[in-house]
Design a protein around this motif. Structure first.
Motif, PDB file in Angstrom:
ATOM      1  N   MET A   1       0.843  -1.176   0.000  1.00  0.00           N
ATOM      2  CA  MET A   1       0.000   0.000   0.000  1.00  0.00           C
ATOM      3  C   MET A   1       0.888   1.238   0.000  1.00  0.00           C
ATOM      4  O   MET A   1       1.755   1.399   0.842  1.00  0.00           O
ATOM      5  CB  MET A   1      -0.887  -0.031   1.244  1.00  0.00           C
ATOM      6  CG  MET A   1      -1.897   1.054   1.294  1.00  0.00           C
ATOM      7  SD  MET A   1      -2.981   0.689   2.682  1.00  0.00           S
ATOM      8  CE  MET A   1      -3.953   2.124   2.692  1.00  0.00           C
ATOM      9  N   GLU A  10     -10.688  14.903   3.262  1.00  0.00           N
ATOM     10  CA  GLU A  10     -10.502  14.004   4.400  1.00  0.00           C
ATOM     11  C   GLU A  10     -10.279  14.799   5.692  1.00  0.00           C
ATOM     12  O   GLU A  10     -10.736  14.389   6.759  1.00  0.00           O
ATOM     13  CB  GLU A  10      -9.328  13.063   4.144  1.00  0.00           C
ATOM     14  CG  GLU A  10      -9.629  12.014   3.098  1.00  0.00           C
ATOM     15  CD  GLU A  10      -8.431  11.187   2.727  1.00  0.00           C
ATOM     16  OE1 GLU A  10      -8.601   9.963   2.556  1.00  0.00           O
ATOM     17  OE2 GLU A  10      -7.317  11.744   2.607  1.00  0.00           O
ATOM     18  N   ARG A  31     -10.342   3.691  10.280  1.00  0.00           N
ATOM     19  CA  ARG A  31     -11.181   2.691   9.609  1.00  0.00           C
ATOM     20  C   ARG A  31     -12.249   3.368   8.748  1.00  0.00           C
ATOM     21  O   ARG A  31     -12.519   2.943   7.630  1.00  0.00           O
ATOM     22  CB  ARG A  31     -11.844   1.772  10.637  1.00  0.00           C
ATOM     23  CG  ARG A  31     -10.967   0.619  11.070  1.00  0.00           C
ATOM     24  CD  ARG A  31     -11.756  -0.415  11.852  1.00  0.00           C
ATOM     25  NE  ARG A  31     -12.355   0.105  13.071  1.00  0.00           N
ATOM     26  CZ  ARG A  31     -11.721   0.215  14.236  1.00  0.00           C
ATOM     27  NH1 ARG A  31     -10.457  -0.170  14.335  1.00  0.00           N
ATOM     28  NH2 ARG A  31     -12.343   0.680  15.294  1.00  0.00           N
ATOM     29  N   ILE A  32     -12.843   4.445   9.261  1.00  0.00           N
ATOM     30  CA  ILE A  32     -13.883   5.148   8.513  1.00  0.00           C
ATOM     31  C   ILE A  32     -13.318   5.752   7.234  1.00  0.00           C
ATOM     32  O   ILE A  32     -13.929   5.677   6.167  1.00  0.00           O
ATOM     33  CB  ILE A  32     -14.531   6.248   9.390  1.00  0.00           C
ATOM     34  CG1 ILE A  32     -15.322   5.603  10.525  1.00  0.00           C
ATOM     35  CG2 ILE A  32     -15.429   7.151   8.567  1.00  0.00           C
ATOM     36  CD1 ILE A  32     -15.767   6.571  11.604  1.00  0.00           C
ATOM     37  N   LEU A  33     -12.098   6.327   7.330  1.00  0.00           N
ATOM     38  CA  LEU A  33     -11.484   6.987   6.167  1.00  0.00           C
ATOM     39  C   LEU A  33     -10.690   6.027   5.278  1.00  0.00           C
ATOM     40  O   LEU A  33     -10.216   6.422   4.210  1.00  0.00           O
ATOM     41  CB  LEU A  33     -10.563   8.114   6.629  1.00  0.00           C
ATOM     42  CG  LEU A  33     -11.247   9.322   7.260  1.00  0.00           C
ATOM     43  CD1 LEU A  33     -10.217  10.317   7.745  1.00  0.00           C
ATOM     44  CD2 LEU A  33     -12.169   9.985   6.255  1.00  0.00           C
ATOM     45  N   GLY A  34     -10.501   4.810   5.744  1.00  0.00           N
ATOM     46  CA  GLY A  34      -9.707   3.851   4.960  1.00  0.00           C
ATOM     47  C   GLY A  34      -8.226   4.189   4.989  1.00  0.00           C
ATOM     48  O   GLY A  34      -7.521   4.010   3.991  1.00  0.00           O
ATOM     49  N   ARG A  35      -7.762   4.673   6.116  1.00  0.00           N
ATOM     50  CA  ARG A  35      -6.357   5.055   6.308  1.00  0.00           C
ATOM     51  C   ARG A  35      -5.746   4.237   7.426  1.00  0.00           C
ATOM     52  O   ARG A  35      -6.454   3.575   8.192  1.00  0.00           O
ATOM     53  CB  ARG A  35      -6.259   6.543   6.688  1.00  0.00           C
ATOM     54  CG  ARG A  35      -6.677   7.505   5.637  1.00  0.00           C
ATOM     55  CD  ARG A  35      -5.753   7.400   4.459  1.00  0.00           C
ATOM     56  NE  ARG A  35      -5.870   8.543   3.585  1.00  0.00           N
ATOM     57  CZ  ARG A  35      -4.835   9.188   3.098  1.00  0.00           C
ATOM     58  NH1 ARG A  35      -3.621   8.840   3.393  1.00  0.00           N
ATOM     59  NH2 ARG A  35      -5.024  10.187   2.282  1.00  0.00           N
ATOM     60  N   HIS A  36      -4.443   4.332   7.558  1.00  0.00           N
ATOM     61  CA  HIS A  36      -3.758   3.680   8.665  1.00  0.00           C
ATOM     62  C   HIS A  36      -3.896   4.562   9.902  1.00  0.00           C
ATOM     63  O   HIS A  36      -3.900   5.791   9.796  1.00  0.00           O
ATOM     64  CB  HIS A  36      -2.277   3.460   8.333  1.00  0.00           C
ATOM     65  CG  HIS A  36      -1.620   2.481   9.253  1.00  0.00           C
ATOM     66  ND1 HIS A  36      -1.064   2.872  10.455  1.00  0.00           N
ATOM     67  CD2 HIS A  36      -1.444   1.148   9.156  1.00  0.00           C
ATOM     68  CE1 HIS A  36      -0.568   1.805  11.064  1.00  0.00           C
ATOM     69  NE2 HIS A  36      -0.782   0.747  10.293  1.00  0.00           N
ATOM     70  N   ARG A  37      -3.997   3.937  11.055  1.00  0.00           N
ATOM     71  CA  ARG A  37      -4.225   4.722  12.286  1.00  0.00           C
ATOM     72  C   ARG A  37      -3.069   5.669  12.596  1.00  0.00           C
ATOM     73  O   ARG A  37      -3.286   6.745  13.149  1.00  0.00           O
ATOM     74  CB  ARG A  37      -4.513   3.803  13.466  1.00  0.00           C
ATOM     75  CG  ARG A  37      -3.373   2.915  13.858  1.00  0.00           C
ATOM     76  CD  ARG A  37      -3.745   2.020  15.043  1.00  0.00           C
ATOM     77  NE  ARG A  37      -2.652   1.145  15.369  1.00  0.00           N
ATOM     78  CZ  ARG A  37      -2.469  -0.057  14.846  1.00  0.00           C
ATOM     79  NH1 ARG A  37      -3.333  -0.530  13.973  1.00  0.00           N
ATOM     80  NH2 ARG A  37      -1.426  -0.787  15.184  1.00  0.00           N
TER      81      ARG A  37
END
Length: 188
Positions: A1, A10, A31-37
């Motif tokens: 990725m 965002e 998780r909501i944005l589809g990103r890594h924490r």
């Protein structure tokens, strides 16, 4: 990725979600944005207000734009600066010498690699600046390359030696450490 920067949309979404529920964790927002924490954590760490801890998306975008404009990654040199550099190259200075001279005189801070890239672009555009270089751009990047010195092509491993060689009864199967040259008094 692959990594990609957070977009203004965002940032707006982060601010809205954070306003709705201040107890949202970075992992839940990620998780909501589809990103890594860790991306979300870094965004909040960089851009939350110091006095109240609030995240303001417009302020975050302004700070990001400021960091990006101050970054040397996308720094562009003016036409006059390139003319000065080209003038040194025409006088048969190497890109390393040009870079060093301009830096020591306090005129300009530019890497020799940036000068080489400029010369390559000039060559692609039909220019003749590359002819002034000493090495005619016969350059290659050396990082990531394995050292190939001392390697014999087609050499077999000792474990592939035939069983007859273990007995060392045939000429050519001996291991000789000392070799006498014809007419020499000592062994090498």
């Amino acid at each position: 990725m692959s990594y990609r920067q957070i977009t203004p949309e965002e940032r707006y979404m982060l601010a809205t979600l954070r306003r709705q529920d201040p107890n949202f964790s970075c992992a839940a927002l990620a998780r909501i944005l589809g990103r890594h924490r860790s991306t979300i954590w870094r965004e909040f760490n960089r851009n939350c207000a110091r006095f109240d801890g609030a995240y303001r998306h417009q302020k975050a975008q302004e700070r990001t734009n400021g960091r990006r404009s101050r970054s040397r990654r996308n720094s562009h040199f003016s036409l006059e600066q390139w003319k000065l550099i080209e003038n040194y190259l025409v006088q048969d200075f190497s890109p390393e010498q040009v870079s060093g001279r301009l830096r020591s005189d306090g005129i300009l801070s530019i890497s020799h690699e940036a000068i080489y890239q400029h010369v390559l672009k000039d060559k692609r555009d039909g220019g003749a600046l590359y002819l002034r270089l000493r090495h005619r751009l016969k350059r290659r990047k050396r990082y990531g390359a394995r050292d190939r010195r001392g390697r014999l092509a087609g050499k077999r491993h000792i474990s592939e030696r035939p069983a007859a060689a273990e007995r060392r009864r045939t000429a050519g199967h001996l291991e000789i450490d000392t070799v006498m040259a014809q007419g020499a008094r000592t062994a090498s």
